[in-house]
Design an enzyme around this catalytic site. Structure first.
Site, short mmCIF file in Angstrom:
data_model
loop_
_atom_site.label_atom_id
_atom_site.label_comp_id
_atom_site.label_asym_id
_atom_site.label_seq_id
_atom_site.Cartn_x
_atom_site.Cartn_y
_atom_site.Cartn_z
N CYS A 33 -13.20 -9.14 8.83
CA CYS A 33 -14.72 -10.03 8.43
C CYS A 33 -15.21 -9.28 7.22
O CYS A 33 -16.24 -9.89 6.65
CB CYS A 33 -15.70 -9.22 9.62
SG CYS A 33 -15.92 -7.50 9.57
N CYS A 46 -16.93 -5.86 13.95
CA CYS A 46 -16.53 -6.86 14.53
C CYS A 46 -15.31 -6.28 15.63
O CYS A 46 -14.87 -6.74 16.68
CB CYS A 46 -15.26 -7.78 13.77
SG CYS A 46 -14.01 -6.82 12.89
N CYS A 48 -13.63 -1.27 12.80
CA CYS A 48 -14.49 -1.85 12.14
C CYS A 48 -15.90 -1.70 13.10
O CYS A 48 -15.55 -2.05 14.22
CB CYS A 48 -13.96 -3.39 11.86
SG CYS A 48 -15.33 -4.35 11.19
N ASP A 89 -3.38 1.82 6.73
CA ASP A 89 -2.43 1.62 5.76
C ASP A 89 -2.25 -0.01 5.80
O ASP A 89 -2.09 -0.64 4.78
CB ASP A 89 -1.17 2.29 5.58
CG ASP A 89 -1.60 3.75 5.28
OD1 ASP A 89 -2.44 4.18 4.76
OD2 ASP A 89 -0.72 4.44 5.89
N ASP A 125 0.66 -1.16 0.08
CA ASP A 125 -0.06 -0.14 -0.04
C ASP A 125 0.85 1.31 0.02
O ASP A 125 1.43 1.52 0.99
CB ASP A 125 -1.09 0.12 1.18
CG ASP A 125 -1.76 1.13 1.24
OD1 ASP A 125 -2.98 1.26 0.48
OD2 ASP A 125 -1.49 2.21 1.98
N GLU A 171 -1.75 -1.44 -6.14
CA GLU A 171 -2.92 -0.84 -6.54
C GLU A 171 -2.70 -0.31 -7.92
O GLU A 171 -1.65 0.18 -8.26
CB GLU A 171 -3.44 -0.01 -5.55
CG GLU A 171 -4.05 -0.47 -4.27
CD GLU A 171 -4.32 0.53 -3.36
OE1 GLU A 171 -5.70 0.60 -3.13
OE2 GLU A 171 -3.49 1.19 -2.94
N CYS A 223 -12.68 -4.00 5.93
CA CYS A 223 -12.18 -4.56 7.22
C CYS A 223 -11.55 -6.07 6.59
O CYS A 223 -12.00 -6.82 5.83
CB CYS A 223 -13.23 -5.17 8.07
SG CYS A 223 -12.48 -5.87 9.69
#
Length: 478
Positions: free
Chosen positions: A384, A403, A400, A410, A236, A328, A381
């Site tokens: 989950c 959860c 999140c 990052d 990332d 990405e 997330c």
């Protein structure tokens, strides 16, 4: 210093575990020309620019003549015949008219003029393809005339050019002679002596106050087959840190451009106090202004070299340590439109990092997975899989609500990228780095909803590619 590009689809695997790839690789060396050789280099670059402008003037005159005839109602075969834009036709026209247009053409190599006309043919082809909707990306404008401030460059494809066998500190260029290099050429010389490299062309450029020569070489690379265990890493890229890996490692951002800003501001104020050129009054720049501009160029070159060196070290380490690297598909051109982050984004070199990872992975037989541009890696997330509706850039910690997990945003994005390899599907947008033909070619129409990955509304038709390209203004920074 070596710059490499995507390898060709020529690969041979031997029983011993070695793979031979034939790649197109560029070797760039700094030059130390004499005063006479520098004058000859500038003359060749000027000849290329003159040929480009001459050919462009001929093409524009032909197009204007045909347009004027159409305005008077002339159609069909009565129109002035259209002019061919191929490099071969432009060279034939140049050979017929060079005695009148440029009586001094014999002072330079014929390759100087041929390369300028070849560049013009490429520019016209790109404009025509973009106008017809057959070219990906933003719309290409019609070629413009090159002024004296344009970057100096000249390409040689035929003639006597290459390395000198006496020592590994000289290169030979057509009509210019033997020029001393600032650095040793032994890396390329050893490959040529071993018969695993063949020079195709040489390009001379002037950048940041120094002359360079770049050899385009066909190289047979013998890299050992990978013996690493299956290992996936998600990368990332960001601004606060250069990269955050899914393994938890944080690569700090060296901020080379930020550290040079103080000196750049000082040199800018110094140049403002000195006599600069003025095209309206014909005022010539002073020697001190030119010296200050040379110092600014050298400082920018130092920053660029330091940035490129750091990206090379990081990309090499990732490819040698992992079998799959996930990155990405960032819209860097759209991200720099954010005036608050433009300088910092440009100082990271996100596009250069992806380019280096892709060709180095192809060399060693590794894989590169490219996540879709619209994949919400920062808002998903990693435990989950719940996607948050909104995550502001100022929120550096991902929490999140489903959860209750709390993690750095990052690191969360990097782990989501790494998870794409195990669950790669059309919905998540992970694609492998396999050559797919000409990257500049695309469909003439663009289906609604494809760019964002969302289903198209009921009854929506297809749009032109240039109409859908307005959606590229989305800015995403992790």
């Amino acid at each position: 210093m070596k710059l490499s590009y995507r390898p060709r689809s020529i690969e041979r695997v031997f029983d011993e575990g070695w793979r031979v790839n034939t790649v197109l690789q560029a070797y760039r060396f700094a030059l130390d020309p004499t005063c006479a050789q520098e004058t000859a280099l500038r003359s060749h670059c000027g000849g290329q620019r003159f040929a480009f402008n001459w050919g462009l003037a001929q093409v524009r005159a032909n197009l204007d003549q045909r347009e004027a005839e159409r305005s008077y109602g002339v159609t069909g075969e009565q129109l002035t015949p259209s002019m061919s834009w191929s490099a071969y036709s432009l060279r034939k026209d140049w050979n017929r008219g060079k005695g009148e247009a440029a009586p001094w053409w014999g002072e330079n190599s014929k390759e100087a003029y041929s390369s300028g006309l070849a560049n013009l043919a490429t520019a016209l082809t790109n404009w025509s393809s973009s106008r017809a909707g057959n070219r990906r990306g933003s719309r290409v404008r019609f070629p413009r005339f090159k002024g004296k401030r344009a970057p100096l460059s000249c390409r040689f494809t035929t003639g006597a050019f290459g390395l000198v066998d006496t020592d590994r500190r000289h290169v030979k260029l057509p009509r210019i002679g033997i020029v001393r290099t600032h650095e040793s050429t032994r890396k390329l010389a050893r490959r040529i002596e071993a018969g695993t490299a063949r020079i195709r062309s040489a390009t001379v450029t002037f950048r940041s106050g120094r002359w360079f020569v770049s050899f385009s070489v066909d190289v047979e690379r013998s890299d050992p087959a990978t013996t690493l265990p299956e290992s996936v890493v998600g990368v990332d890229l960001g601004v606060k840190s250069l990269a955050v890996l899914s393994t938890g490692e944080v690569v700090p951002n060296p901020k080379h451009l930020e550290h040079a800003q103080r000196e750049l501001r000082r040199l800018g104020r110094q140049a403002a106090r000195r006599q600069r050129p003025d095209r309206r009054t014909g005022q010539q720049p002073s020697k001190r202004w030119q010296q200050t501009q040379a110092r600014i160029a050298r400082l920018h070159a130092h920053v660029a070299n330091a940035r490129r060196d750091g990206l090379h070290k990081l990309s090499t380490r990732l490819v040698r340590s992992h079998t799959v690297v996930v990155v990405e598909d960032l819209n860097v051109a759209g991200m720099i439109h954010n005036r608050r982050l433009a300088r910092r984004i440009a100082g990271v070199g996100m596009g250069e990092f992806r380019r280096q990872v892709e060709y180095k992975a192809a060399w060693s037989g590794q894989r590169v997975q490219v996540a879709d541009r619209w994949y919400p890696s920062s808002r998903t997330c990693s435990v989950c899989g719940v996607v948050k509706a909104k995550l502001r850039l100022s929120e550096r910690t991902f929490v999140c609500e489903s959860c209750g997990m709390s993690i750095d945003r990052d690191l969360n994005a990097a782990r989501n990228l790494a998870a794409l390899v195990q669950a790669s599907s059309p919905s998540c947008g992970a694609t492998e780095n396999e050559p797919d033909g000409n990257p500049c070619q695309s469909r003439t129409t663009w289906a609604t909803g494809i760019a964002t990955g969302r289903p198209a509304p009921h009854g929506a038709g297809q749009r032109r590619h240039r109409e859908a390209s307005t959606q590229d203004s989305f800015v995403h920074v992790s």
